[in-house]
Write an enzyme that holds these catalytic residues in place. Structure first.
Site, PDB file in Angstrom:
ATOM      1  N   PRO A  40      -7.310  -4.517  -1.677  1.00 37.46           N
ATOM      2  CA  PRO A  40      -6.794  -5.109  -0.437  1.00 37.46           C
ATOM      3  C   PRO A  40      -5.286  -5.331  -0.519  1.00 37.46           C
ATOM      4  CG  PRO A  40      -8.783  -6.220  -1.147  1.00 37.46           C
ATOM      5  CD  PRO A  40      -8.390  -5.298  -2.249  1.00 37.46           C
ATOM      6  N   GLU A  41      -4.583  -4.954   0.529  1.00 38.90           N
ATOM      7  CA  GLU A  41      -3.133  -5.154   0.588  1.00 38.90           C
ATOM      8  C   GLU A  41      -2.839  -6.320   1.533  1.00 38.90           C
ATOM      9  OE1 GLU A  41      -1.108  -1.368   1.072  1.00 38.90           O
ATOM     10  OE2 GLU A  41      -2.796  -0.337   0.161  1.00 38.90           O
TER      11      GLU A  41
END
Length: 275
Positions: A2-3
Site C-alpha cells: 500500500p502506498e
C-alpha cells in the site's frame, strides 16, 4: 505494498471505526511485529485502558493516537486492519488483536508478517525511527518544485529510485512512481540530475496530481489490497502504465514495456518516455 493513497484510505476508515473505543486488552500472536518496546508485555501493559482519540498518517505509516501514546504502524506488503465482533472467528494470519471494552476487536492480519508496530509516548513519535528519517509530505508546503529540484540535482541515481526514496519525500511507491513518470513523459532510467527545470516542474505537478486523484478514488487494488472495511480502491482503472505490459499506450498506442530499474519492476511507454 500500500502506498500513500491506500494508507490514507485506511486511515479515514479506521478513524470512523475505532475513535473513542477503549482498549481492554491486547493479544499478540506474532511478537516480531512489535518493534518498540522490545518486550511485548510492555507494549500490552502500556495500552491497556487507553482510549483511541485519533488516527493519523505520515507517509505510508498509520499513527493511532491514544490518551498517552502514539502507535506507529506500517502495513508493509499485505497488512490489513479490520473491526470485528469479539465472537467472530479469525484465521492463522491474524497476529495482533486489540480487544475493546464494547466487545469489538481491531484485528491486524498479515499473511507475510512484514508489518511493524512502534509505540512511543505522544510527542516522541516524530523524534525517533521510523518517522524521524522521512522526507516531507507531497501535499505539504515543504514539497516545492525548488525542493524537488535540489534533491534531484544532488544525486547520481536514476530518477525512479530517487523518487522511491522516502528520505527525499514520502508516499510514492512502485505504482505511483510509474504513473507520475509516465504522465511527465520521463523515462524511469533517466539520471535524476539530467532533468531540466521544465521537466522538474512537470514532474512535481504530476506527482501531486497523481496522488491526489488516487486518494479521491480510494487508492488502487493491486493483488490483495483492501482497506479496513473490505472495500476496494478504484484508481487501478485510471492507471496509464503500471501493470499494463504489452497493452497499448492510452496516449499513442505503442505497446507498453516492462523493465527492472533499481530492482523494481517498471512499466513505461518507449515512445512517450524516450531515454
Amino acid at each position: 505494498m500500500p502506498e500513500l493513497p491506500e494508507v490514507e484510505t485506511v486511515r479515514k476508515t479506521l478513524k470512523k471505526l475505532v475513535v473513542k473505543k477503549t482498549i481492554e486488552n491486547i493479544t499478540v500472536y506474532w511478537p516480531k511485529i512489535i518493534k518498540n518496546p522490545v518486550e511485548v508485555e510492555q507494549f500490552i501493559d502500556a495500552l491497556k485502558g487507553e482510549t483511541i482519540l485519533d488516527v493519523g498518517r505520515r507517509g505510508k505509516f498509520l499513527i493511532l493516537y491514544t490518551d498517552h501514546f502514539a502507535m506507529v504502524s506500517h502495513l508493509r506488503m499485505e497488512g490489513k486492519y479490520g473491526l470485528f465482533p469479539k465472537d467472530e472467528p479469525f484465521d492463522k494470519h491474524t497476529h495482533v488483536i486489540f480487544h475493546f471494552t464494547d466487545e469489538t476487536e481491531l484485528r491486524y492480519r498479515d499473511v507475510r508478517k512484514f508489518g511493524t508496530m512502534h509505540l512511543y509516548k505522544k510527542g516522541e513519535e516524530f523524534l525517533k525511527p521510523p518517522l524521524l528519517e522521512l522526507g516531507p509530505e507531497p501535499f505539504s508546503e515543504d514539497f516545492t518544485k525548488e525542493y524537488l529540484a535540489e534533491k534531484l540535482r544532488k544525486t547520481n541515481r536514476k530518477v525512479k529510485p530517487t523518487l522511491l526514496d522516502q528520505k527525499v519525500f514520502v508516499g510514492l511507491g512502485n505504482i505511483y512512481v510509474d504513473e507520475a513518470l509516465f504522465r511527465s513523459g520521463i523515462h524511469p532510467e533517466r539520471l535524476a540530475s539530467s532533468l531540466n527545470e521544465n521537466e522538474i516542474s512537470i514532474l512535481h505537478r504530476e506527482i501531486v496530481a497523481t496522488l491526489s486523484e488516487a486518494v479521491k478514488k480510494g487508492g488502487s487494488t493491486i493483488r490483495s489490497y483492501v482497506n479496513s472495511q473490505g472495500e476496494i480502491g478504484m484508481f487501478q482503472l485510471e492507471l496509464y502504465a503500471y501493470g499494463r505490459k504489452g497493452e497499448e499506450c492510452k496516449r499513442c498506442g505503442t505497446p507498453l514495456e516492462k523493465t527492472t530499474v533499481g530492482g523494481r519492476g517498471t512499466h513505461y511507454c518507449p515512445n512517450c518516455q524516450r531515454l
